[in-house]
Design a protein around this motif. Structure first.
Motif, PDB file in Angstrom:
ATOM      1  N   PRO A 192       0.828  -1.206   0.000  1.00 64.72           N
ATOM      2  CA  PRO A 192       0.000   0.000   0.000  1.00 64.72           C
ATOM      3  C   PRO A 192       0.868   1.264   0.000  1.00 64.72           C
ATOM      4  O   PRO A 192       1.953   1.289   0.602  1.00 64.72           O
ATOM      5  CB  PRO A 192      -0.788  -0.103   1.303  1.00 64.72           C
ATOM      6  N   VAL A 193       0.380   2.297  -0.691  1.00 66.21           N
ATOM      7  CA  VAL A 193       1.070   3.580  -0.756  1.00 66.21           C
ATOM      8  C   VAL A 193       0.066   4.650  -0.341  1.00 66.21           C
ATOM      9  O   VAL A 193      -1.094   4.614  -0.758  1.00 66.21           O
ATOM     10  CB  VAL A 193       1.582   3.851  -2.182  1.00 66.21           C
ATOM     11  N   ALA A 194       0.530   5.593   0.484  1.00 69.40           N
ATOM     12  CA  ALA A 194      -0.321   6.732   0.859  1.00 69.40           C
ATOM     13  C   ALA A 194       0.113   7.949   0.042  1.00 69.40           C
ATOM     14  O   ALA A 194       1.302   8.240  -0.053  1.00 69.40           O
ATOM     15  CB  ALA A 194      -0.185   7.010   2.348  1.00 69.40           C
ATOM     16  N   ARG A 195      -0.853   8.621  -0.574  1.00 70.60           N
ATOM     17  CA  ARG A 195      -0.576   9.798  -1.396  1.00 70.60           C
ATOM     18  C   ARG A 195      -1.441  10.957  -0.921  1.00 70.60           C
ATOM     19  O   ARG A 195      -2.590  10.760  -0.534  1.00 70.60           O
ATOM     20  CB  ARG A 195      -0.938   9.535  -2.858  1.00 70.60           C
ATOM     21  N   LEU A 196      -0.874  12.160  -1.056  1.00 74.54           N
ATOM     22  CA  LEU A 196      -1.639  13.360  -0.739  1.00 74.54           C
ATOM     23  C   LEU A 196      -2.608  13.644  -1.880  1.00 74.54           C
ATOM     24  O   LEU A 196      -2.237  13.594  -3.057  1.00 74.54           O
ATOM     25  CB  LEU A 196      -0.675  14.539  -0.563  1.00 74.54           C
ATOM     26  N   LEU A 197      -3.849  13.937  -1.531  1.00 78.33           N
ATOM     27  CA  LEU A 197      -4.835  14.379  -2.510  1.00 78.33           C
ATOM     28  C   LEU A 197      -5.042  15.882  -2.337  1.00 78.33           C
ATOM     29  O   LEU A 197      -4.834  16.404  -1.241  1.00 78.33           O
ATOM     30  CB  LEU A 197      -6.170  13.656  -2.280  1.00 78.33           C
ATOM     31  N   PRO A 198      -5.457  16.577  -3.411  1.00 76.14           N
ATOM     32  CA  PRO A 198      -5.785  17.994  -3.226  1.00 76.14           C
ATOM     33  C   PRO A 198      -6.978  18.139  -2.277  1.00 76.14           C
ATOM     34  O   PRO A 198      -7.750  17.187  -2.095  1.00 76.14           O
ATOM     35  CB  PRO A 198      -6.133  18.461  -4.640  1.00 76.14           C
ATOM     36  N   THR A 199      -7.125  19.310  -1.696  1.00 77.31           N
ATOM     37  CA  THR A 199      -8.238  19.563  -0.774  1.00 77.31           C
ATOM     38  C   THR A 199      -9.567  19.175  -1.424  1.00 77.31           C
ATOM     39  O   THR A 199      -9.843  19.576  -2.562  1.00 77.31           O
ATOM     40  CB  THR A 199      -8.261  21.060  -0.402  1.00 77.31           C
ATOM     41  N   GLY A 200     -10.355  18.389  -0.753  1.00 74.03           N
ATOM     42  CA  GLY A 200     -11.621  17.888  -1.311  1.00 74.03           C
ATOM     43  C   GLY A 200     -11.453  16.571  -2.046  1.00 74.03           C
ATOM     44  O   GLY A 200     -12.442  15.976  -2.497  1.00 74.03           O
ATOM     45  N   GLY A 201     -10.217  16.095  -2.161  1.00 74.11           N
ATOM     46  CA  GLY A 201      -9.937  14.885  -2.943  1.00 74.11           C
ATOM     47  C   GLY A 201     -10.581  13.637  -2.362  1.00 74.11           C
ATOM     48  O   GLY A 201     -11.023  12.758  -3.107  1.00 74.11           O
ATOM     49  N   ALA A 202     -10.654  13.556  -1.036  1.00 73.23           N
ATOM     50  CA  ALA A 202     -11.272  12.370  -0.426  1.00 73.23           C
ATOM     51  C   ALA A 202     -12.770  12.356  -0.724  1.00 73.23           C
ATOM     52  O   ALA A 202     -13.340  11.302  -1.028  1.00 73.23           O
ATOM     53  CB  ALA A 202     -11.002  12.348   1.078  1.00 73.23           C
ATOM     54  N   ALA A 203     -13.402  13.519  -0.656  1.00 75.88           N
ATOM     55  CA  ALA A 203     -14.833  13.598  -0.966  1.00 75.88           C
ATOM     56  C   ALA A 203     -15.078  13.268  -2.443  1.00 75.88           C
ATOM     57  O   ALA A 203     -16.022  12.543  -2.785  1.00 75.88           O
ATOM     58  CB  ALA A 203     -15.366  14.999  -0.640  1.00 75.88           C
ATOM     59  N   PHE A 204     -14.234  13.784  -3.300  1.00 73.86           N
ATOM     60  CA  PHE A 204     -14.355  13.526  -4.735  1.00 73.86           C
ATOM     61  C   PHE A 204     -14.196  12.033  -5.040  1.00 73.86           C
ATOM     62  O   PHE A 204     -15.044  11.416  -5.707  1.00 73.86           O
ATOM     63  CB  PHE A 204     -13.290  14.351  -5.473  1.00 73.86           C
ATOM     64  N   ALA A 205     -13.117  11.447  -4.540  1.00 80.34           N
ATOM     65  CA  ALA A 205     -12.863  10.029  -4.815  1.00 80.34           C
ATOM     66  C   ALA A 205     -13.920   9.153  -4.153  1.00 80.34           C
ATOM     67  O   ALA A 205     -14.310   8.114  -4.704  1.00 80.34           O
ATOM     68  CB  ALA A 205     -11.465   9.643  -4.322  1.00 80.34           C
ATOM     69  N   GLY A 206     -14.396   9.575  -2.991  1.00 79.33           N
ATOM     70  CA  GLY A 206     -15.460   8.839  -2.329  1.00 79.33           C
ATOM     71  C   GLY A 206     -16.734   8.833  -3.157  1.00 79.33           C
ATOM     72  O   GLY A 206     -17.440   7.828  -3.233  1.00 79.33           O
ATOM     73  N   ALA A 207     -17.041   9.971  -3.820  1.00 77.77           N
ATOM     74  CA  ALA A 207     -18.216  10.046  -4.683  1.00 77.77           C
ATOM     75  C   ALA A 207     -18.044   9.128  -5.890  1.00 77.77           C
ATOM     76  O   ALA A 207     -18.978   8.417  -6.283  1.00 77.77           O
ATOM     77  CB  ALA A 207     -18.459  11.490  -5.119  1.00 77.77           C
ATOM     78  N   LEU A 208     -16.831   9.115  -6.476  1.00 76.97           N
ATOM     79  CA  LEU A 208     -16.575   8.192  -7.594  1.00 76.97           C
ATOM     80  C   LEU A 208     -16.763   6.740  -7.147  1.00 76.97           C
ATOM     81  O   LEU A 208     -17.370   5.932  -7.859  1.00 76.97           O
ATOM     82  CB  LEU A 208     -15.143   8.360  -8.116  1.00 76.97           C
TER      83      LEU A 208
END
Lengths: 249, 285
Positions: A192-208
């Motif tokens: 596993p690799v942890a990467r920084l997402l831009p602000t709001g990225g978790a919400a965006f990817a969660g919606a996808l």
């Protein structure tokens, strides 16, 4: 009380005496012989938790970690024999455990460590071919849907959870600066690799991940108007976060 | 085989080692006499990733023994059906040469305690353990092996010897036994009984596998020796002697070196396997 209930009750409670009816070869009370089991239980589970959460252990120090683990396992013993995922209740426990309440970032760092463990054991999935995405006409891009890999975990932290984790896990990593961080955990291969997402990225990817087309995901709660879509897609693609696109038509 | 009882499993009569991920490269490149490996079932109950990929790879090369540490067969409560289903799934796709578990309990109402906890040997516990073994064997569709424990204390409630208890289980359920020779030595020392006499009384014809491992030394409240089954050290010479005695008496048996913590470099573990191999080779099959 059955022998097993009495035996089990004293295992996790050092204040209780050894149960009745246990003896050494000369017929004397078992004493320290019972403590072998008590010690095995507490030490093996404390060690397992330390292996699972190495950065939490480093942040609070070994001695504090053992005290903390002792308190945690008294209230949250493993529910089944799969220790590989035991500890999912640790972040919530850290939010209320008095001795670390001033370390507000600990719960999110623990969530990140748990996410890495879950990702490691998640189901395999075929790699996504980004060529299909590149071939998509731009007007169709907003309608594209994505299958997110089972190994993906997302974290939206008001703390620099990833920077703190790196600072303690990777030699030479920069000192964390106070900032909220969105984090993608994914598994391009077996690690596993942890990467920084831009602000709001978790919400965006969660919606996808929830099945929203890309255009709708951009409008999801928590995704800002100036969202950096390029940075988010780059992190998701580099991390192998997708397994396949849905039919964008 | 010297006796008429069919072997309770398909392990080769050779040496194996307890598998750890750290040995993946070394064991595939340089197995020495190692013909089979044993895994802990609970470590391969994830959905995917490296552990299962390594296991699939190992299974192409070595016979596999699946050793459960969490079924709590000796427990008072019913078996955990969800856990049994996970085990059935693993056994189903892997089709290992053997499956074994412990005469111990590890789960109570409070949760999973991650240790092999002891039980008194009574008619009541015998009936319950037999029922649990029947349930496991029915669910898995195969015979299992049950391992003798390391014990640190004795129960006032016990009504029979450990060997009588284990023998009765094999008769009632048809299961085989996994004889851990280090456990015999540890228990005999702790209970101040004679380890060789235990081996001589043991129903060796039911044994489908032998374990050898290391232990640590402590003392009880009165200064009497208290050995702890720690699996973190080499097999000691008295256990090697007891093993040779067991093999001379019962014939060749698949033999495992168990080393679960403070793991040595691969050549050290391989050397332990070679020593067991030497004992097996010195005895007629």
């Amino acid at each position: 009380m059955s022998f097993e209930t009495a035996f089990a009750a004293a295992l996790l409670d050092p204040e209780r005496p050894a149960p009745e009816g246990l003896f050494d070869p000369e017929g004397r009370p078992a004493g320290k012989r019972y403590d072998v089991y008590r010690n095995n239980v507490v030490v093996s589970l404390t060690d397992a938790l330390g292996v699972a959460f190495p950065v939490i252990r480093a942040l609070v120090g070994e001695a504090n970690f053992r005290v903390l683990a002792r308190a945690f396992l008294a209230g949250h013993p493993p529910r089944d024999p799969r220790l590989m995922l035991w500890g999912d209740a640790l972040p919530g426990f850290l939010e209320t455990y008095p001795r670390v309440r001033t370390l507000g970032y600990l719960p999110d760092v623990a969530r990140l460590e748990q996410a890495m463990r879950e990702s490691y054991h998640a189901a395999d999935a075929p790699a996504f071919d980004p060529a299909g995405l590149a071939a998509l006409p731009p007007e169709k891009l907003t309608e594209a849907t994505f299958a997110v890999a089972p190994s993906v975990r997302l974290l939206s932290s008001r703390w620099p959870a990833l920077s703190i984790w790196r600072y303690n896990a990777e030699p030479g990593a920069p000192k964390p600066q106070m900032a909220a961080e969105d984090v993608l955990v994914s598994r391009p291969g077996f690690d596993p690799v942890a990467r920084l997402l831009p602000t709001g990225g978790a919400a965006f990817a969660g919606a996808l991940a929830g099945g929203a087309p890309l255009g709708a995901a951009l409008g999801a709660d928590g995704v800002p108007a100036d969202f950096d879509l390029d940075a988010a897609l780059t992190a998701l693609l580099q991390g192998g976060a997708f397994t396949q696109t849905g039919d964008p038509s | 085989m010297l006796d008429a009882t069919p072997s309770p499993n398909r392990l080769p009569c050779a040496t194996g080692v307890g598998y750890k991920a750290a040995y993946f490269d070394a064991i595939t490149a340089d197995p020495g006499p190692v013909a089979w490996v044993e895994i802990h079932a609970e470590n391969y109950m994830g959905e995917g990733g490296r552990p299962l990929a390594q296991l699939r790879h190992l299974a192409e090369r070595f016979a596999i023994s699946v050793h459960g540490v969490g079924l709590s067969i000796g427990g008072e409560g019913p078996l955990d059906r969800d856990h049994l289903a996970r085990l059935k799934h693993l056994i189903g796709w892997l089709d290992p040469a053997s499956f074994s578990e412990h005469l111990a309990w590890s789960t109570h109402e409070t949760g999973f305690l991650n240790d092999l906890l002891p039980l008194p040997y009574t008619q009541a516990t015998l009936a319950r353990v037999a029922d649990h073994i029947d349930e496991v064997q029915d669910a898995l569709g195969r015979r299992m092996l049950l391992e003798n424990p390391s014990t640190y204390l004795a129960f006032q409630a016990s009504e029979m010897s450990e060997i009588d208890f284990l023998s009765a289980l094999t008769r009632r359920t048809g299961c085989g036994l996994l004889l851990d020779v280090n456990n015999v030595f540890v228990s005999a020392t702790n209970q101040q009984t004679d380890a060789t006499s235990y081996i001589d009384a043991f129903p060796l014809h039911t044994v489908g596998e032998i374990h050898l491992g290391g232990h640590s030394e402590d003392a009880d409240d009165h200064g009497a020796p208290l050995l702890i089954d720690s699996h973190d050290a080499p097999v000691v010479d008295p256990v090697w002697a007891l093993y040779a005695h067991t093999i001379a008496r019962g014939g060749r048996k698949p033999t495992l070196i168990e080393w679960d913590s403070d793991l040595p470099d691969w050549p050290v573990l391989r050397a332990e396997a070679e020593r067991a191999h030497g004992v097996l080779e010195g005895v007629r099959p």
